[in-house]
Motif scaffolding. Structure first.
Motif, PDB file in Angstrom:
ATOM      1  N   THR A 114       5.463  -4.517   1.084  1.00 46.38           N
ATOM      2  CA  THR A 114       4.503  -5.562   0.796  1.00 46.38           C
ATOM      3  C   THR A 114       3.254  -4.938   0.181  1.00 46.38           C
ATOM      4  N   ARG A 115       2.362  -5.779  -0.297  1.00 42.18           N
ATOM      5  CA  ARG A 115       1.125  -5.272  -0.884  1.00 42.18           C
ATOM      6  C   ARG A 115       0.305  -4.501   0.146  1.00 42.18           C
ATOM      7  N   ALA A 116       0.224  -5.021   1.366  1.00 44.34           N
ATOM      8  CA  ALA A 116      -0.539  -4.341   2.407  1.00 44.34           C
ATOM      9  C   ALA A 116       0.060  -2.979   2.716  1.00 44.34           C
ATOM     10  N   GLU A 117       1.386  -2.907   2.774  1.00 49.06           N
ATOM     11  CA  GLU A 117       2.059  -1.634   3.029  1.00 49.06           C
ATOM     12  C   GLU A 117       1.849  -0.660   1.881  1.00 49.06           C
ATOM     13  N   LEU A 118       1.886  -1.170   0.657  1.00 51.44           N
ATOM     14  CA  LEU A 118       1.676  -0.307  -0.501  1.00 51.44           C
ATOM     15  C   LEU A 118       0.250   0.233  -0.528  1.00 51.44           C
ATOM     16  N   ASP A 119      -0.727  -0.627  -0.289  1.00 47.98           N
ATOM     17  CA  ASP A 119      -2.119  -0.182  -0.274  1.00 47.98           C
ATOM     18  C   ASP A 119      -2.345   0.865   0.816  1.00 47.98           C
ATOM     19  N   HIS A 120      -1.726   0.669   1.968  1.00 50.44           N
ATOM     20  CA  HIS A 120      -1.860   1.629   3.069  1.00 50.44           C
ATOM     21  C   HIS A 120      -1.231   2.969   2.669  1.00 50.44           C
ATOM     22  N   ALA A 121      -0.067   2.914   2.045  1.00 48.26           N
ATOM     23  CA  ALA A 121       0.608   4.142   1.619  1.00 48.26           C
ATOM     24  C   ALA A 121      -0.207   4.874   0.553  1.00 48.26           C
ATOM     25  N   MET A 122      -0.868   4.134  -0.318  1.00 45.28           N
ATOM     26  CA  MET A 122      -1.712   4.757  -1.336  1.00 45.28           C
ATOM     27  C   MET A 122      -2.915   5.432  -0.692  1.00 45.28           C
ATOM     28  N   ALA A 123      -3.529   4.754   0.267  1.00 45.13           N
ATOM     29  CA  ALA A 123      -4.719   5.297   0.924  1.00 45.13           C
ATOM     30  C   ALA A 123      -4.398   6.567   1.705  1.00 45.13           C
ATOM     31  N   LYS A 124      -3.197   6.640   2.270  1.00 41.62           N
ATOM     32  CA  LYS A 124      -2.801   7.794   3.073  1.00 41.62           C
ATOM     33  C   LYS A 124      -2.140   8.900   2.247  1.00 41.62           C
ATOM     34  N   GLY A 125      -1.945   8.652   0.957  1.00 37.99           N
ATOM     35  CA  GLY A 125      -1.312   9.644   0.103  1.00 37.99           C
ATOM     36  C   GLY A 125       0.201   9.655   0.186  1.00 37.99           C
ATOM     37  N   ARG A 126       0.774   8.716   0.955  1.00 35.40           N
ATOM     38  CA  ARG A 126       2.220   8.682   1.103  1.00 35.40           C
ATOM     39  C   ARG A 126       2.919   8.242  -0.173  1.00 35.40           C
ATOM     40  N   LEU A 127       2.307   7.351  -0.935  1.00 36.35           N
ATOM     41  CA  LEU A 127       2.934   6.893  -2.166  1.00 36.35           C
ATOM     42  C   LEU A 127       3.028   8.029  -3.170  1.00 36.35           C
ATOM     43  N   ARG A 128       1.966   8.789  -3.322  1.00 34.92           N
ATOM     44  CA  ARG A 128       1.987   9.909  -4.263  1.00 34.92           C
ATOM     45  C   ARG A 128       3.095  10.909  -3.893  1.00 34.92           C
ATOM     46  N   GLY A 129       3.203  11.197  -2.604  1.00 35.24           N
ATOM     47  CA  GLY A 129       4.235  12.123  -2.175  1.00 35.24           C
ATOM     48  C   GLY A 129       5.628  11.593  -2.455  1.00 35.24           C
ATOM     49  N   ALA A 130       5.846  10.315  -2.183  1.00 37.78           N
ATOM     50  CA  ALA A 130       7.157   9.717  -2.418  1.00 37.78           C
ATOM     51  C   ALA A 130       7.478   9.688  -3.907  1.00 37.78           C
TER      52      ALA A 130
END
Length: 255
Positions: free
Chosen positions: A69-85
């Motif tokens: 979801t958007r909330a999950e994506l924003d959280h992952a971006m803030a924590k750097g998890r999206l970049r790592g993935a």
């Protein structure tokens, strides 16, 4: 996802499975949940290293898929998890993720819904105006019902009742879906005046709109004034429902 023993399973270019009867299945790089590609969102890496949404899933090159979801994506971006993935998916650390990625995705999914409604309107499958929709509903011709976010609760209830009568489902909770869009946006997108309620009279058209809408509503999350709908392709005779917003000031359509 479970695959029957007699189903042919192949691997696509991203290493995901493609069942013979269901089409390609993708894995979300954040949650690892698996779903059809039509239910997920594809991200692509441009030659310049920027990550962009590819909502039509037609851009060339390797893609990464998300079902968050958007909330999950924003959280992952803030924590750097999206970049790592993304680095693992694209096999490079030379990537640039725009700060407004979730906004771009939400806007693109909203546009897809409006475009789909426009296509169905041009094909003659979409009705606007309370009287026309009510006539179709009572005649058993209505396949889907939607309301603008600022539609009156009374108007929505009246059309829902007509739909239940025409569908021989009196006493059920069959009713329309409240879209997280005001009448002004719907009117502008469809080129019509004062679009408050919308009805679809074709079953396949209802399924197409429902699938596009489900994808958008899943991404923007449950805090919006709408709920996902069940599509005709999932065995329902009409999209699922959400109640119209209570407490709205009554507004009558001019059409």
């Amino acid at each position: 996802m479970r695959n029957p023993g007699d189903e042919i399973v192949t691997l696509d270019e991203n290493g995901d499975t493609a069942g013979a009867g269901e089409g390609p299945v993708r894995s979300c790089i954040l949650t690892r949940t698996r779903d059809s590609r039509d239910a997920l969102i594809r991200l692509v890496l441009t030659p310049g290293g920027q990550v962009l949404p590819d909502l039509r899933a037609k851009a060339p090159g390797r893609g990464a898929w998300i079902g968050a979801t958007r909330a999950e994506l924003d959280h992952a971006m803030a924590k750097g998890r999206l970049r790592g993935a993304l680095s693992r998916a694209f096999k490079t650390g030379d990537i640039a993720v725009p700060d407004d990625l979730s906004t771009r995705i939400a806007a693109g999914l909203e546009r897809a819904v409006l475009d789909r409604l426009g296509l169905e309107a041009r094909a003659g499958h979409l009705l606007t105006g309370s009287d026309r929709i009510e006539t179709a509903a009572r005649g058993g011709q209505l396949r889907a019902l939607f309301h603008a976010a600022d539609a009156s609760a009374d108007g929505a209830r009246r059309l829902a009742q007509a739909w239940r009568v025409g569908s021989d489902k009196e006493g059920s909770d069959l009713k329309g879906v409240v879209l997280p869009l005001p009448r002004t946006i719907l009117a502008l997108a469809l080129g019509r005046e004062n679009v408050v309620h919308l009805g679809l009279t074709d079953r396949a058209a209802a399924a197409r709109v429902s699938e596009t809408l489900d994808r958008w509503l899943h991404f923007i999350g449950p805090d919006q004034d709408a709920q996902p709908c069940e599509t005709a392709s999932r065995g329902s005779s009409a999209p699922g429902v959400s109640g119209a917003n209570a407490g709205r000031k009554r507004n009558e359509e001019s059409e």
